[in-house]
Structure formats: C-alpha cells, structure tokens
Design a protein around this motif. Sequence first.
Motif, PDB file in Angstrom:
ATOM      1  N   LYS A  46       4.738   2.581  -5.539  1.00 41.90           N
ATOM      2  CA  LYS A  46       3.323   2.309  -5.813  1.00 41.90           C
ATOM      3  C   LYS A  46       3.115   1.108  -6.741  1.00 41.90           C
ATOM      4  O   LYS A  46       2.202   1.088  -7.569  1.00 41.90           O
ATOM      5  N   ASN A  47       3.979   0.111  -6.626  1.00 37.48           N
ATOM      6  CA  ASN A  47       3.839  -1.090  -7.449  1.00 37.48           C
ATOM      7  C   ASN A  47       4.169  -2.309  -6.585  1.00 37.48           C
ATOM      8  O   ASN A  47       5.279  -2.831  -6.601  1.00 37.48           O
ATOM      9  N   GLU A  48       3.186  -2.744  -5.817  1.00 34.48           N
ATOM     10  CA  GLU A  48       3.392  -3.834  -4.870  1.00 34.48           C
ATOM     11  C   GLU A  48       3.708  -5.161  -5.573  1.00 34.48           C
ATOM     12  O   GLU A  48       4.515  -5.947  -5.095  1.00 34.48           O
TER      13      GLU A  48
END
Length: 253
Positions: free
Chosen positions: A118-120
Amino acid sequence: VMRLLTRIPCLSHLIYRGIHKGFMQALGGKIRLIPIGGAAMNPEVEHIVMKAHIPATIGYGMTECGPLIGYEAPDKFVAGSCGKVVDRMEIRVASDDPCHTPGELQVRGMNVTTGYFKNEEATRNAFTEDGWFHTGDLGIIDKNGNIFIKGRSKFMILSSNGQNIYPEEIESLLNNHPSVSESLVVGREKQLVAIITLTKEAAEEGNRQALLSGIQAEMNAQLPPYSRISAIEVLDGDFEHTPKHSIKRHLYK
C-alpha cells in the motif's frame, strides 16, 4: 606482542591453531558454518578468523531480497568482500568501471520484492526504470564476482576536489583504535570531523587533548590526503542506536 609473534612462521602456525581449537571447543566442537551479516567485520578480527581457519563467512542481504544477496563458502571467501551473488539473483554496479569505481549495487531476481504494501510511491522509488532494485549500497565487484561494499549512498561525502569519501571506511579504522569505543564521521564546511566515544580506560586519561591528537595523527597516516580527519570530538555519553544497533546518524552533524 601477539602481532609480532604471529609474524614468525613457526609460532604463527601454533598460535592460530590454538585459536582455532579454543574457539571451536567453546562452541561445542561441532560447528560447521558461522554465517555473519549486518555489518562489516573489523579487518583485524577478519584476518584472525581466516588465518585460524574458523568456518565463518560474511554475507550480504536485505529484507527486500528475501534476504540473501551475496554469499560464499568459508574456504573460498575473499577478505573484505561479502561473497558472490547468490543463485536466482543478478547484481550490477551503476558505474562505468564496476571493478574499480564504486557505484550503487542494484539487483533483480525472483526473490526480490515486487513492492511495498500500500505504498506506491515507495515502490516506484525502489526500482530503476529498467526494473532493477536500488539497494542504496555503494560498492564494486571484482573480475571473479566478489562483492565489496564501500558504504551507503546516502552517507557518502563529496570532498572539495570531487573525491567520494565513504565515512564507514574511516570509522572502521577509528573503531579499531584501542582508545575508541564507537565513532561517526561527518562533513562540516568541507572538512571531516570524527565524533567518538572513548573506552573506559581512555576516558580516564589525564591529557585528553594529547590522546585525541595522537589518534588523529595515527588515523591520518593511514588515509589518503582527501579523506583525512580535520578534528576529533568526544561525545559525552553514548551514541543513540537503532534496533539493529546502528548509530542514528541523522542525530549527529
């Protein structure tokens, strides 16, 4: 005295054989392999380990790589290195001369992470445009594939004449001094300053300035002109450390 004795061929053999026997017995006598990682080994300790034929080897890895990047068997291990790249992994040096000029070590392979949960943004920044993972470590790879790490890219200091300075290499020398407990090298106004903590015995020395001048002179005699220490400061108390026992560099400038 021990250093002098180990330079005498016959005595050297007996001394290192005794170290090997005592070390192995202390660990139960059946140890076949001692893998080491997390940080570079003190060069003098590494020399003793290798001369005493203790089955230790220094590897290289990180969590994002599952975790091993480099490894070599103890009987083939090259001093100062951290092994060769493991199977299922490729490694390259972002340098025009990978054998001699340090550059970032970049890897790819089936055991390398595909990204951060969840950390593009972090995922994008972790990879080159052609899909190689940024390790953040600077190093070289010799013609035989041995990996030599020089330091972290974010810690590298650029000298006034454009030379790359790796503070970890200077700190390794400092930490090997009998009066130094820990050290950190920082850049201040185009000069290198060493911040150190002293051993208990050294802290009790009467003439501290003479002690620091002696340490500085001894270190600079072993360093090239562009990476010599301009000053040494003694830290009151201890350095603050991360859970991995690394010094929190960002706290000291």
